[in-house]
Enzyme design. Structure first.
Site, mmCIF file in Angstrom:
data_model
loop_
_atom_site.group_PDB
_atom_site.id
_atom_site.type_symbol
_atom_site.label_atom_id
_atom_site.label_comp_id
_atom_site.label_asym_id
_atom_site.label_seq_id
_atom_site.Cartn_x
_atom_site.Cartn_y
_atom_site.Cartn_z
ATOM 1 C CD GLU A 102 77.482 2.952 6.123
ATOM 2 O OE1 GLU A 102 78.109 1.940 6.298
ATOM 3 O OE2 GLU A 102 76.468 3.212 6.780
ATOM 4 C CG HIS A 105 77.233 4.519 11.659
ATOM 5 N ND1 HIS A 105 76.769 4.679 12.942
ATOM 6 C CD2 HIS A 105 77.324 3.128 11.368
ATOM 7 C CE1 HIS A 105 76.751 3.300 13.111
ATOM 8 N NE2 HIS A 105 76.904 2.499 12.332
ATOM 9 C CG HIS A 170 76.122 -3.694 13.240
ATOM 10 N ND1 HIS A 170 77.111 -4.022 13.699
ATOM 11 C CD2 HIS A 170 75.664 -2.416 12.605
ATOM 12 C CE1 HIS A 170 78.035 -2.792 13.300
ATOM 13 N NE2 HIS A 170 76.902 -1.768 12.609
ATOM 14 C CG HIS A 284 58.329 -4.473 18.248
ATOM 15 N ND1 HIS A 284 59.224 -4.565 19.236
ATOM 16 C CD2 HIS A 284 58.288 -3.241 18.020
ATOM 17 C CE1 HIS A 284 59.740 -3.206 19.419
ATOM 18 N NE2 HIS A 284 59.066 -2.445 18.841
ATOM 19 C CG HIS A 342 60.757 3.917 19.119
ATOM 20 N ND1 HIS A 342 59.930 3.815 20.474
ATOM 21 C CD2 HIS A 342 60.532 2.666 18.729
ATOM 22 C CE1 HIS A 342 59.454 2.785 20.492
ATOM 23 N NE2 HIS A 342 59.918 1.951 19.630
#
Length: 382
Positions: A102, A105, A170, A284, A342
């Site tokens: 985290e 990032h 986000h 989706h 992906h």
């Protein structure tokens, strides 16, 4: 949070930006501004991929506060608090490994923020000196505002405990930032080397319309894909092409697509039923077919145009890869590497569709300018 912690975080962001800034400064490219735009775009792509890794490893709350980690600048300093949280809940969201994922990032995001701030300052200074359109400050200023908004949603992602609509927004803002950087890079490329008129201009207008349509359907699919990921609905359908053995399985669209609610809960606070997750995944998956059709039509129409063919080839490869990894994620029961790939494929599609749009736009402009110049003498005749 103490001022010293904020200063340490600021220094960390500057250090994260030092390497790419040094590479730009020391490069042989005479146009350092253009180089900085493309370096920022490259790092933004990397950040989106790493953000996907952060989300898929369930590390979004690895540090359960913001912008630091337990009020401190890095997990080293917060080791005692992280270890205590991990001991109290070994299978919970806080571990040393997740905390580092985290915070890395966040560090990369801060570094990109510094790069975009540098872009904005340089564009304003150069624009005031020369009025050169290569340094038009509108887009860099928009980018700076965009990255600030992105940072705010990053904070809300943590403080609102991974609320799906916040996390999805986000993600979309990150992909939008990538698209804006690529568009700015395209502008700089075309100012440096204006495109030659296409020898087959007849179909360019149709390519432009199809490229815009591709951007629209891709944006919708990105929202749906983000909604699947942030609701942890990836394995809600465990077969392909059917879903749990049905073409149209039992689904709860009302709860599945209620946007403002907690993770795993309905708007009323009850646990989200499995049929809601099935609805999210099924929509989706089926909208992906529309995306494939629209992007395939765009590729087919762009292929005959020499200036657009390289992007069309890459777009065809990326589209095939994205479809393959989407199916593999279901068949292989969500392996992390395939899921990250992906996510990277989605970012690559954004990059390539943006490139195709700006190339089609500038090819049309290159066709129209000579035609207007040719028509001008005739208009001056009595």
């Amino acid at each position: 949070m103490q001022v010293s912690t904020l200063v340490q975080l600021g220094v960390t962001g500057l250090l994260a930006a030092c390497l790419p800034l040094s590479m730009v400064w020391m490069s042989a490219d005479a146009n350092k501004y253009r180089k900085l735009v493309w370096v920022a775009a490259f790092l933004c792509f990397d950040l989106i991929v790493f953000g996907g890794f952060t989300r898929l490893t369930d590390s979004g709350l690895g540090c359960p506060d913001w912008p630091g980690c337990y009020g401190l600048a890095n997990p080293f300093l917060a080791h005692a608090q992280i270890s205590a949280a991990e001991a109290a809940m070994p299978t919970g969201p806080v571990t040393v490994f997740k905390a580092w994922i985290e915070m890395i990032h966040r560090y990369i995001a801060m570094g990109i923020g510094v790069l975009i701030l540098t872009l904005m300052i340089k564009s304003w200074l150069q624009w005031r000196r020369s009025q050169n359109r290569a340094f038009a400050p509108l887009m860099p200023t928009l980018l700076f505002g965009w990255v600030c908004l992105q940072g705010a949603f990053g904070a809300w992602t943590v403080t609102l405990k991974l609320q799906p609509i916040i996390v999805t927004t986000h993600l979309l803002l990150g992909l939008g930032l990538l698209a804006l950087l690529v568009w700015l890079g395209g502008q700089e490329d075309n100012i440096l080397k204006p495109p030659q008129p296409d020898p087959r201009p007849a179909g360019l207008r149709q390519v432009r319309r199809l490229a815009l349509a591709s951007a629209v359907v891709l944006a919708l699919q990105l929202f749906l894909g983000g909604w699947v990921s942030t609701n942890y609905a990836t394995l809600a359908c465990d077969h392909f092409p059917t879903c749990n053995g049905h073409w149209v399985p039992p689904m709860d669209f009302e709860h599945g697509f209620t946007l403002w609610r907690e993770l795993g809960k309905t708007a009323a606070g009850h646990y989200l039923p499995f049929s809601a997750l099935t609805a999210i995944h099924w929509v989706h998956r089926n909208f992906a077919a529309i995306v494939v059709v629209v992007l395939a039509a765009t590729i087919w129409r762009a292929w005959p145009h020499a200036a657009l063919r390289p992007v069309a080839k890459w777009l065809a490869a990326a589209l095939a890869l994205q479809a393959l990894t989407g199916v593999a994620t279901v068949y292989l029961s969500f392996p992390l590497a395939i899921a990250v790939l992906h996510n990277a494929g989605a970012a690559l599609l954004v990059l390539l569709v943006t490139m195709l749009n700006y190339k089609a736009k500038y090819q049309l402009a290159a066709v129209h300018v000579p035609s207007r110049q040719a028509a001008a003498p005739a208009s001056l005749q009595p």
